[in-house]
Design an enzyme around this catalytic site. Structure first.
Site, short mmCIF file in Angstrom:
data_model
loop_
_atom_site.label_atom_id
_atom_site.label_comp_id
_atom_site.label_asym_id
_atom_site.label_seq_id
_atom_site.Cartn_x
_atom_site.Cartn_y
_atom_site.Cartn_z
N MET A 33 7.70 1.10 -7.71
CA MET A 33 7.01 1.14 -8.69
C MET A 33 7.38 2.66 -8.93
O MET A 33 6.35 3.65 -7.71
CB MET A 33 5.34 0.87 -9.31
N SER A 107 7.09 -2.27 -1.55
CA SER A 107 6.10 -2.20 -2.91
C SER A 107 7.08 -4.34 -3.66
O SER A 107 6.96 -4.53 -2.96
CB SER A 107 5.81 -1.30 -3.93
N GLN A 108 6.53 -3.43 -4.60
CA GLN A 108 7.33 -4.51 -5.69
C GLN A 108 8.29 -4.54 -5.39
O GLN A 108 8.99 -5.51 -5.73
CB GLN A 108 7.21 -3.87 -7.68
N ASP A 225 -4.14 0.42 2.79
CA ASP A 225 -3.77 0.09 1.42
C ASP A 225 -4.56 0.07 0.86
O ASP A 225 -5.48 -0.27 1.03
CB ASP A 225 -2.85 -0.83 1.88
N HIS A 281 -0.15 2.63 2.07
CA HIS A 281 0.93 1.82 1.44
C HIS A 281 1.44 2.75 1.23
O HIS A 281 1.92 3.84 1.09
CB HIS A 281 0.76 1.66 0.23
#
Length: 299
Positions: A33, A107-108, A225, A281
């Site tokens: 994202m 991530s996503q 994270d 993250h």
């Protein structure tokens, strides 16, 4: 030199040449994202590192849209179903991926690539590396972005109040993997992406078969994270149903106990790998990545 020795020597030379001509397995990357396929400070830099580390490597970093701006916007606004369909077409039209590829999702992008392998098995994905992917979704978006803080603040407020409204599901990517542990039935009925790829409504045996076709499914969790809530989702864990304080591991979940995705068999056969690294993250050291991911799964 006898004729037999000459034949052996010729065979050895031919074998060596054939071995040298074998190209490394290509890699497909999918960003997270607020990022894009090709920013020089993110996936562009990682692509260069991969190519430097594996001579002759071909890397396809997925761009969803006609340009980088659209690629970033679509990470917020284009439903994952549409993104995965476009990604499937891009991969199938790339002749350099025809014999299969490894995949790295950030991530996503991690859960999107999992959706891709479940829905788009040809050409075959060999190894899937999920770098901070949210495979049981998220419940909260703290520190969600530095590049687009205003947008993220709006997204957070919207998800807290209307995540499963049809117009939100259709218009906001992050709503499709919003997982409300306080209302599990509402989540299962309203989630238009995550509940589907996790086989929580109807069991798709194709999803199970295609996921199990992976040689390895590597899940990377970031110990410090502060972006992903809960961080256990990066290892397929999540909050225990009915509350949002205590978490449970993948093995404790219904997803695993009822074997909805075939993960139990993958874990028992050694296909499912759990790695963790210090840092926030997506903040990892390249030396760590090279030793723990590149060498065993990508070379």
């Amino acid at each position: 030199m006898g004729s037999c020795a000459i034949v052996v020597l010729i065979f050895a030379v031919l074998l060596q040449n054939a071995w040298c001509d074998v190209s490394p397995t290509p890699i497909v990357m999918w960003h997270g994202m607020g990022d894009s396929c090709c920013f020089p400070f993110s996936l562009g830099a990682i692509k260069d590192k991969l190519i430097d580390s594996i001579p002759g490597l071909y890397v396809h970093s997925l761009q969803i849209g006609d340009n980088i701006i659209e690629d970033v916007e679509n990470g917020y606004l284009m439903h994952p179903d549409k993104q995965i369909k476009l990604a499937c077409e891009l991969i199938q039209n790339d002749t350099q991926l025809a014999n299969g590829y490894n995949a790295i999702g950030f991530s996503q992008g991690g859960q999107f690539l999992r959706g891709l392998v479940q829905r788009c098995p040809n050409p075959p994905m060999k190894n899937l590396i999920s770098v901070g992917g949210q495979h049981q979704g998220v419940y909260g978006l703290p520190n969600c972005a530095t590049v687009a803080a205003t947008v993220c603040d709006y997204i957070r407020k919207l998800l807290n109040y209307a995540a499963y409204e049809e117009w939100v599901q259709n218009g906001l990517v992050q709503a499709t993997y919003w997982h409300d542990p306080l209302n599990p039935e509402e989540y299962k009925n309203g989630s238009t992406f995550l509940a589907d790829i996790n086989n929580e409504r109807e069991i798709s045996q194709d999803y199970v078969k295609n996921l199990q076709s992976l040689e390895h499914f590597v899940l990377i969790k970031f110990d410090d994270d502060t972006v992903v809530q809960p961080v256990e989702t990066e290892w397929f864990g999540f909050y225990k149903p009915g509350q949002s304080v205590e978490t449970q591991s993948l093995e404790e979940s219904d997803l695993y106990k009822n074997d909805l995705l075939g993960l139990k068999g993958m874990n028992e056969s050694g296909k499912l790998k759990f790695l963790s690294t210090p840092g926030n993250h997506l903040k990892f050291q390249w030396d760590w990545f090279a030793e723990n991911v590149l060498e065993p799964y990508l070379k």
